[in-house]
Design a protein around this motif. Structure first.
Motif, PDB file in Angstrom:
ATOM      1  N   SER A 309       0.824  -1.210   0.000  1.00 30.82           N
ATOM      2  CA  SER A 309       0.000   0.000   0.000  1.00 30.82           C
ATOM      3  C   SER A 309       0.858   1.260   0.000  1.00 30.82           C
ATOM      4  N   VAL A 310       1.920   1.256   0.818  1.00 31.28           N
ATOM      5  CA  VAL A 310       2.797   2.430   0.866  1.00 31.28           C
ATOM      6  C   VAL A 310       3.471   2.657  -0.476  1.00 31.28           C
ATOM      7  N   LEU A 311       3.994   1.575  -1.070  1.00 32.60           N
ATOM      8  CA  LEU A 311       4.781   1.707  -2.298  1.00 32.60           C
ATOM      9  C   LEU A 311       3.907   1.919  -3.525  1.00 32.60           C
ATOM     10  N   ASN A 312       2.911   1.043  -3.725  1.00 32.35           N
ATOM     11  CA  ASN A 312       2.133   1.082  -4.965  1.00 32.35           C
ATOM     12  C   ASN A 312       0.911   1.979  -4.875  1.00 32.35           C
ATOM     13  N   SER A 313       0.288   2.061  -3.708  1.00 38.26           N
ATOM     14  CA  SER A 313      -0.954   2.812  -3.577  1.00 38.26           C
ATOM     15  C   SER A 313      -0.736   4.285  -3.258  1.00 38.26           C
ATOM     16  N   VAL A 314       0.448   4.633  -2.779  1.00 39.14           N
ATOM     17  CA  VAL A 314       0.719   6.024  -2.434  1.00 39.14           C
ATOM     18  C   VAL A 314       1.894   6.572  -3.237  1.00 39.14           C
ATOM     19  N   ILE A 315       3.076   6.025  -3.008  1.00 37.21           N
ATOM     20  CA  ILE A 315       4.287   6.591  -3.616  1.00 37.21           C
ATOM     21  C   ILE A 315       4.259   6.453  -5.137  1.00 37.21           C
ATOM     22  N   ALA A 316       3.986   5.230  -5.642  1.00 36.42           N
ATOM     23  CA  ALA A 316       3.963   5.027  -7.091  1.00 36.42           C
ATOM     24  C   ALA A 316       2.820   5.804  -7.741  1.00 36.42           C
ATOM     25  N   VAL A 317       1.689   5.923  -7.063  1.00 32.89           N
ATOM     26  CA  VAL A 317       0.563   6.691  -7.609  1.00 32.89           C
ATOM     27  C   VAL A 317       0.921   8.166  -7.732  1.00 32.89           C
ATOM     28  N   CYS A 318       1.550   8.722  -6.702  1.00 35.24           N
ATOM     29  CA  CYS A 318       1.936  10.140  -6.753  1.00 35.24           C
ATOM     30  C   CYS A 318       2.927  10.397  -7.880  1.00 35.24           C
ATOM     31  N   LYS A 319       3.912   9.508  -8.019  1.00 32.52           N
ATOM     32  CA  LYS A 319       4.904   9.680  -9.074  1.00 32.52           C
ATOM     33  C   LYS A 319       4.272   9.525 -10.452  1.00 32.52           C
ATOM     34  N   LEU A 320       3.421   8.531 -10.620  1.00 37.18           N
ATOM     35  CA  LEU A 320       2.791   8.299 -11.913  1.00 37.18           C
ATOM     36  C   LEU A 320       1.857   9.442 -12.296  1.00 37.18           C
ATOM     37  N   SER A 321       1.122   9.974 -11.329  1.00 39.22           N
ATOM     38  CA  SER A 321       0.212  11.083 -11.632  1.00 39.22           C
ATOM     39  C   SER A 321       0.981  12.315 -12.082  1.00 39.22           C
ATOM     40  N   SER A 322       2.160  12.560 -11.491  1.00 37.92           N
ATOM     41  CA  SER A 322       2.966  13.703 -11.929  1.00 37.92           C
ATOM     42  C   SER A 322       3.544  13.468 -13.312  1.00 37.92           C
ATOM     43  N   ASP A 323       3.798  12.199 -13.668  1.00 36.96           N
ATOM     44  CA  ASP A 323       4.300  11.884 -15.005  1.00 36.96           C
ATOM     45  C   ASP A 323       3.210  12.038 -16.060  1.00 36.96           C
ATOM     46  N   LEU A 324       2.034  11.509 -15.763  1.00 34.83           N
ATOM     47  CA  LEU A 324       0.952  11.506 -16.749  1.00 34.83           C
ATOM     48  C   LEU A 324       0.217  12.830 -16.831  1.00 34.83           C
ATOM     49  N   CYS A 355      -7.846   0.553  -1.934  1.00 36.34           N
ATOM     50  CA  CYS A 355      -6.787   1.554  -1.960  1.00 36.34           C
ATOM     51  C   CYS A 355      -6.732   2.154  -3.355  1.00 36.34           C
ATOM     52  N   HIS A 356      -5.853   3.108  -3.556  1.00 35.51           N
ATOM     53  CA  HIS A 356      -5.540   3.569  -4.903  1.00 35.51           C
ATOM     54  C   HIS A 356      -4.432   2.665  -5.442  1.00 35.51           C
ATOM     55  N   GLY A 357      -4.164   2.742  -6.732  1.00 36.34           N
ATOM     56  CA  GLY A 357      -3.139   1.871  -7.295  1.00 36.34           C
ATOM     57  C   GLY A 357      -2.600   2.414  -8.592  1.00 36.34           C
ATOM     58  N   ALA A 358      -1.273   2.298  -8.766  1.00 36.44           N
ATOM     59  CA  ALA A 358      -0.652   2.809  -9.991  1.00 36.44           C
ATOM     60  C   ALA A 358      -1.130   2.043 -11.218  1.00 36.44           C
ATOM     61  N   GLY A 359      -1.406   0.740 -11.063  1.00 39.70           N
ATOM     62  CA  GLY A 359      -1.888  -0.040 -12.197  1.00 39.70           C
ATOM     63  C   GLY A 359      -3.235   0.430 -12.699  1.00 39.70           C
ATOM     64  N   GLY A 360      -4.150   0.729 -11.770  1.00 48.31           N
ATOM     65  CA  GLY A 360      -5.461   1.227 -12.174  1.00 48.31           C
ATOM     66  C   GLY A 360      -5.374   2.576 -12.856  1.00 48.31           C
ATOM     67  N   LEU A 361      -4.529   3.464 -12.322  1.00 46.22           N
ATOM     68  CA  LEU A 361      -4.345   4.779 -12.933  1.00 46.22           C
ATOM     69  C   LEU A 361      -3.781   4.645 -14.341  1.00 46.22           C
ATOM     70  N   ALA A 362      -2.787   3.759 -14.511  1.00 45.75           N
ATOM     71  CA  ALA A 362      -2.200   3.558 -15.831  1.00 45.75           C
ATOM     72  C   ALA A 362      -3.212   2.962 -16.804  1.00 45.75           C
ATOM     73  N   GLY A 363      -4.029   2.014 -16.321  1.00 48.82           N
ATOM     74  CA  GLY A 363      -5.022   1.396 -17.189  1.00 48.82           C
ATOM     75  C   GLY A 363      -6.088   2.378 -17.644  1.00 48.82           C
ATOM     76  N   GLN A 364      -6.574   3.189 -16.729  1.00 49.27           N
ATOM     77  CA  GLN A 364      -7.596   4.167 -17.104  1.00 49.27           C
ATOM     78  C   GLN A 364      -7.023   5.237 -18.029  1.00 49.27           C
TER      79      GLN A 364
END
Length: 479
Positions: A309-324, A355-364
């Motif tokens: 949850s810490v790595l994929n649901s928070v940290i990776a999501v924040c980084k991916l959202s700033s990239d996309l 939780c939130h997730g980087a995979g879901g954000l990338a898929g959408q």
């Protein structure tokens, strides 16, 4: 003074510093907040946003089916709460922020008996995980963690998660799945309503429509084609017609079409589904959690789930959202608190830990989601289904072609894995790939620790090399 009089003509003889200034913040704050929320929900492109809403279903549906069948999860309550979460996150963040199941908790639940890890233990694990994330968020500790974690390690976690999704999707496409037991069965037949040919055709359709995600190039190509066609209308009418046909094809909501096809095939595979549907929401009850359930939920559920949850649901999501979404940089504090609140609210009533997730954000994002309206639409659909047919929806989902879910999950995983392409040096790529390999071979927590250690060792090595070089220059008489 004339300018102030023009602003407040009914207060011409009143001192402007005492009357006009204090009223402005209180008058504008609600209006600005409402305006920002409406802008966050505004569709950037109608069909693309609706298409993007389907990009997260490849992970959501299989886990929901498994927990409902194996553990008697209250699907109606889960749909209502996750639908509400979708709407709120879309309103707040303005991007397709996903709401996904907590996968580690789900995996433990599916692989255990009801006596060992049932609904009380599942909800206890979700509440404990949510409480810890909420604490890390409000204290600012999550923000500190986000700042100090090296980018190659984050990319390694994202790449491992993306490849894991892709590998799982291939299993969905190749083999029959028993979600109740969490195991793969025999090889899938080539023909049939859930055959390999159907999955491959749908995958090819999505590739033709969406390509590799370079929609900007397609749009510019279409604009150039339209310009050429307008200049040579008489000589190139066939070319113009073909250009319009391609433009229509590229604008089709591919994921929506594939999902609707799956729903139709579900009714064809089992015509008696319609008679099994019961209208009305599910009953809502507070889950009774014993002391033993709290202990088991924390040890077996929270401890393995927390690193993910810490790595994929928070940290990776924040980084991916700033990239996309450049300009929409969300703080780790905000996302951590969001995950915490979701589980502290819903798990008490039997809603699936999420939780939130980087995979879901990338898929959408892959399928066209660009605004909060994308997930808000998905949330509204979940709310309606939860209120109208409740847990009866599982009757339909169990007949949904699993191969089509695999197709949707495949593109979500590949999109997430592709975010790791920005490693600019061999050293960064080395750290990322080692972190990825350990995460896939063992788990994300061990991969994360290994990546951090490797990163620090390489930095120490580079520091030693630079010190040796400086000493060598001094011995040779160089400054």
């Amino acid at each position: 003074m004339s300018h102030q009089d023009h602003q407040l003509p009914h207060q011409q003889h009143v001192e402007p510093q005492n009357s006009a200034q204090p009223a402005k913040p209180t008058a504008r704050f609600p209006a600005n907040l409402f305006s920002k929320g409406m802008d966050n929900l505004r569709f950037r492109s109608k069909w693309a946003e609706l298409n993007g809403a389907m990009g997260d279903l490849g992970t959501y549906i299989p886990i929901v089916i498994a927990l409902t069948l194996a553990k008697d999860l209250n699907l109606g309550v889960t749909l209502i709460f996750t639908g509400f979460y979708n709407i709120i996150t879309g309103l707040i963040y303005g991007v397709p922020m996903p709401v996904q199941p907590m996968k580690s908790i789900a995996a433990v639940a599916i692989s255990s008996s009801n006596e060992e890890f049932g609904i009380p233990e599942i909800m206890a694990a979700g509440i404990c995980t949510g409480g810890i994330l909420f604490f890390l968020g409000i204290t600012g500790l999550m923000g500190l963690v986000y700042k100090i974690i090296p980018l190659p390690v984050v990319r390694g976690i994202q790449l491992s998660q993306g490849l894991s999704f892709a590998l799982t999707s291939v299993k969905y496409i190749r083999k029959n799945q028993d979600f109740l037991k969490g195991k793969a069965g025999a090889d899938r037949q080539w023909l049939g309503l859930d055959g390999l040919v159907l999955a491959l055709v749908c995958a090819g359709f999505i590739i033709v429509v969406n390509g590799a995600g370079e929609e900007t190039e397609n749009d510019s190509h279409n604009r150039e084609g339209d310009q050429v066609d307008s200049e040579f209308h008489n000589e190139n009418s066939d070319r113009r017609l073909r250009s319009k046909l391609w433009k229509i094809l590229f604008s089709l909501p591919s994921a929506v079409i594939v999902f609707l096809l799956g729903i139709i095939l579900a009714f064809i595979r089992q015509p008696g589904i319609a008679k099994q549907i019961r209208f009305g929401p599910s009953n809502v009850n507070i889950v009774k959690i014993s002391r033993h359930a709290w202990k088991q939920g924390f040890i077996k559920g929270t401890i393995p789930q927390l690193p993910l949850s810490v790595l994929n649901s928070v940290i990776a999501v924040c980084k991916l959202s700033s990239d996309l979404f450049p300009g929409k940089d969300f703080s780790a504090t905000s996302v951590s608190v969001s995950v915490g609140v979701m589980n502290l609210a819903g798990c008490w009533l039997g809603a699936m830990p999420c939780c939130h997730g980087a995979g879901g954000l990338a898929g959408q994002y892959k399928f066209g989601g660009r605004s909060g309206g994308c997930v808000a639409f998905l949330g509204a659909a979940k709310l309606v289904l939860g209120l109208v047919i409740g847990s009866s929806l599982v009757k339909i989902l169990t007949e949904f072609p699993v191969g089509l879910l695999g197709v949707l999950l495949l593109f979500a995983g590949i999109e997430l894995a592709m975010t790791s392409k920005d490693m600019n040096s061999k050293e960064e790529a080395f750290v990322m790939l080692v972190c990825t390999a350990v995460s896939i071979g063992y788990n994300a927590a061990v991969g994360f620790v290994g990546g951090i250690i490797l990163y620090l060792l390489l930095k120490l090595r580079n520091l030693s090399k630079s010190e040796n070089a400086s000493h060598g220059n001094c011995f040779r008489g160089n400054p």
